[in-house]
Write an enzyme that holds these catalytic residues in place. Sequence first.
Site, PDB file in Angstrom:
ATOM      1  N   HIS A 196       9.035  20.549 -50.258  1.00 21.92           N
ATOM      2  CA  HIS A 196       6.911  20.578 -50.179  1.00 21.92           C
ATOM      3  C   HIS A 196       5.619  21.570 -50.828  1.00 21.92           C
ATOM      4  O   HIS A 196       6.739  22.387 -51.609  1.00 21.92           O
ATOM      5  CB  HIS A 196       6.314  20.107 -48.959  1.00 21.92           C
ATOM      6  CG  HIS A 196       6.810  21.366 -47.919  1.00 21.92           C
ATOM      7  ND1 HIS A 196       6.020  21.741 -46.885  1.00 21.92           N
ATOM      8  CD2 HIS A 196       7.280  22.658 -48.457  1.00 21.92           C
ATOM      9  CE1 HIS A 196       6.873  23.005 -46.526  1.00 21.92           C
ATOM     10  NE2 HIS A 196       6.908  23.682 -47.000  1.00 21.92           N
ATOM     11  N   GLU A 197       5.095  21.213 -51.228  1.00 23.12           N
ATOM     12  CA  GLU A 197       3.722  21.936 -51.785  1.00 23.12           C
ATOM     13  C   GLU A 197       4.292  22.184 -53.245  1.00 23.12           C
ATOM     14  O   GLU A 197       4.661  23.143 -54.005  1.00 23.12           O
ATOM     15  CB  GLU A 197       3.875  23.618 -51.707  1.00 23.12           C
ATOM     16  CG  GLU A 197       3.173  23.672 -50.171  1.00 23.12           C
ATOM     17  CD  GLU A 197       1.768  23.639 -49.760  1.00 23.12           C
ATOM     18  OE1 GLU A 197       1.273  23.278 -51.509  1.00 23.12           O
ATOM     19  OE2 GLU A 197       1.166  23.055 -49.225  1.00 23.12           O
ATOM     20  N   GLY A 198       4.834  21.011 -54.191  1.00 23.59           N
ATOM     21  CA  GLY A 198       4.970  21.118 -55.128  1.00 23.59           C
ATOM     22  C   GLY A 198       6.490  21.437 -55.151  1.00 23.59           C
ATOM     23  O   GLY A 198       6.993  22.057 -54.719  1.00 23.59           O
TER      24      GLY A 198
END
Length: 610
Positions: A457-459
């Site tokens: 997540h978050e890139g």
Amino acid sequence: MSLRSTLDFLLYQWLDAESLNQRTRFADHSRETFDAVFDTCERIAREKYAPFNRTVDTQEPHFDGEKVILPQATHDAQKAYAASGMLSAAQDYEIGGMQLPYTVEAAANAFFAMASVSMGSSLLTTGNANLLMVHGTDAQKGVFATNEFSGRFSGTMCLSEPQAGSSLSDITTRAVPDGADFEADPLGARYRLKGNKMWISAGEHELTENIIHLVLAKIPGSDGKLIPGTKGISLFIVPKKLVGTDGQLTGVRNDVALAGLNHKLGWRGTTNTLLNFGEGKYPVNGQAGAVGYLVGKPHEGLRCMFHMMNEARIAIGMAATMLGMAGYYASLDYAKNRPQGRPMTGAGKDAAAPQSRIIEHADVKRMLLAQKSYCEGALALELYCARLVDEQHTADPQAADEARLLLEVLTPIAKSWPSEWCLEANSLAIQVLGGYGYTRDFPVEQYWRDNRLNMIHEGTHGIQAMDLLGRKVLMEGGKGLQLLAARINATAARAAQVPELAAHADALADALQQVSSATEAAWASGQPTEALANAVPYLQAFGHTVLAWIWLDVALASLTLDATESIAARAGRMGATRYFYHYELPKIAAWLQVVSSRDATCADFPEESF
Ligand SMILES: Cc1cc2nc3c(=O)[nH]c(=O)nc-3n(C[C@H](O)[C@H](O)[C@H](O)COP(=O)(O)OP(=O)(O)OC[C@H]3O[C@@H](n4cnc5c(N)ncnc54)[C@H](O)[C@@H]3O)c2cc1C
């Protein structure tokens, strides 16, 4: 070494956090006030989080058809967190904040991440409210952000859709003006949203009175079509329950419905949801469509959201670090107590002799030292980045701008390096426990499962790597990379004067040279597909070089600054530095080899040959 003593050294000796008190914004603070915050957070984490980490893993959130049910412990923990004032720790006094430096806030949150990472979804609430404080109107701040800071409401971040994860330009949630007077709403231009948002953390629960979703959606052009690319994306506040300008719930449920809960590998204390916006399950004024209030200007949603995402990335790096640290401490404790095997002597093993404890075996020490070097190194990196955030906000203009640029380059590392290497630390912790590590009788398997999320997540790892090599090291004429190189070289020059560290200083200067040459070689043909084909090995080599720099700087501080440090603590930092230079840094040559030669083994591999 306990987490607290490690934090104290890094904050007060290495980063000189007390000197922040000379800035006007932090003038009321002192080491005493910082320590009081740490004492409170350490206590709440010990009493309200740690004992329930397994409970939230086994009692996964479930939907009873009406409500999402979470263990009582999660309700209690979140109440205690809100009562501590940590949700608004960095905010102004006028709105009830503590005006704490971000460095101290980040360090204080480390206690919760280590005790039970998934019980606290507070970083979403804080990030959501912080974003509104920067991009929202006064009414949006007063009605939504203030109530999030107090813990009455909680926040989410709704970017991803089932068909759009890494590629946000492909989102299809649409927002259309709600009536002729849509611009006259005191809470912001009012739209109706329709679409599906996937993977939304803390998207449904009963922990707070209301949930404030920050949603990315596209406003169609005059032809009714969605504008392709990220340009068309705008940002909206979509409360689960509608709120009046007085901050009170109006009693009207907004048209946001839970489509289902995702059942995850780990991080189970936080709900993860598929949300349907505007499908008519809860019509507002008899009409389908979720009511949303525009934040900032139309089509600038992603820019506003990035404000939240950068903070979130440091917090994710810190969470990954603390999960690694939790596994390190658990496996260290186990290794000190588990008898197994006997030393091999020249005459073979003496079967009648008492068994060794496994910590006496060199290979077990290797696994513990790897964990120490990954996790304490990552903690230092996260705190360094947090200190840069404070520099960016409160230093003189030139230093602030340098901090901004350094953060641009370091943020992909701060997010990704701990996500990969502190996860590896968790794997090593399982290995130290042997078969027991693979069971649920010990906590280390859960730490690994919880940590596995952070590369996704978050890139994702791959997206962060492309951001680093494709954008960050090139931006503003490569100035960020030059600034970082200057800091690395300054540390190497100081370490070259210290006999115990001189060889490391040479190795660091050489590593930096290798990274610089590989950056140029990757871009030599000017073809992004060629340069970026090996972005992840580049990220790994870049990250290892940054961590080698951080460790050398920490070792210098340990040797030269802190006369009070215990012999064992200093030997620990020197040993971890040595481990990193002998066992880890040499790996970068292999990673950079494929980057520099623009190796096309993967890129050219024919799909049908897999
Ligand atoms: C537990 C959990 C919590 C989450 N919480 C939230 C949340 O609160 N809010 C929210 O909005 N989202 C959230 N997410 C979503 C998360 O951000 C996405 O999962 C992530 O962005 C990846 O998107 P995806 O899953 O669609 O994977 P994809 O984008 O399909 O990627 C799959 C793989 O392909 C690779 N890939 C994709 N595109 C490229 C490319 N151009 N070049 C090279 N490789 C590529 C990726 O690196 C990855 O390895 C959460 C996800 C999880 C699992």
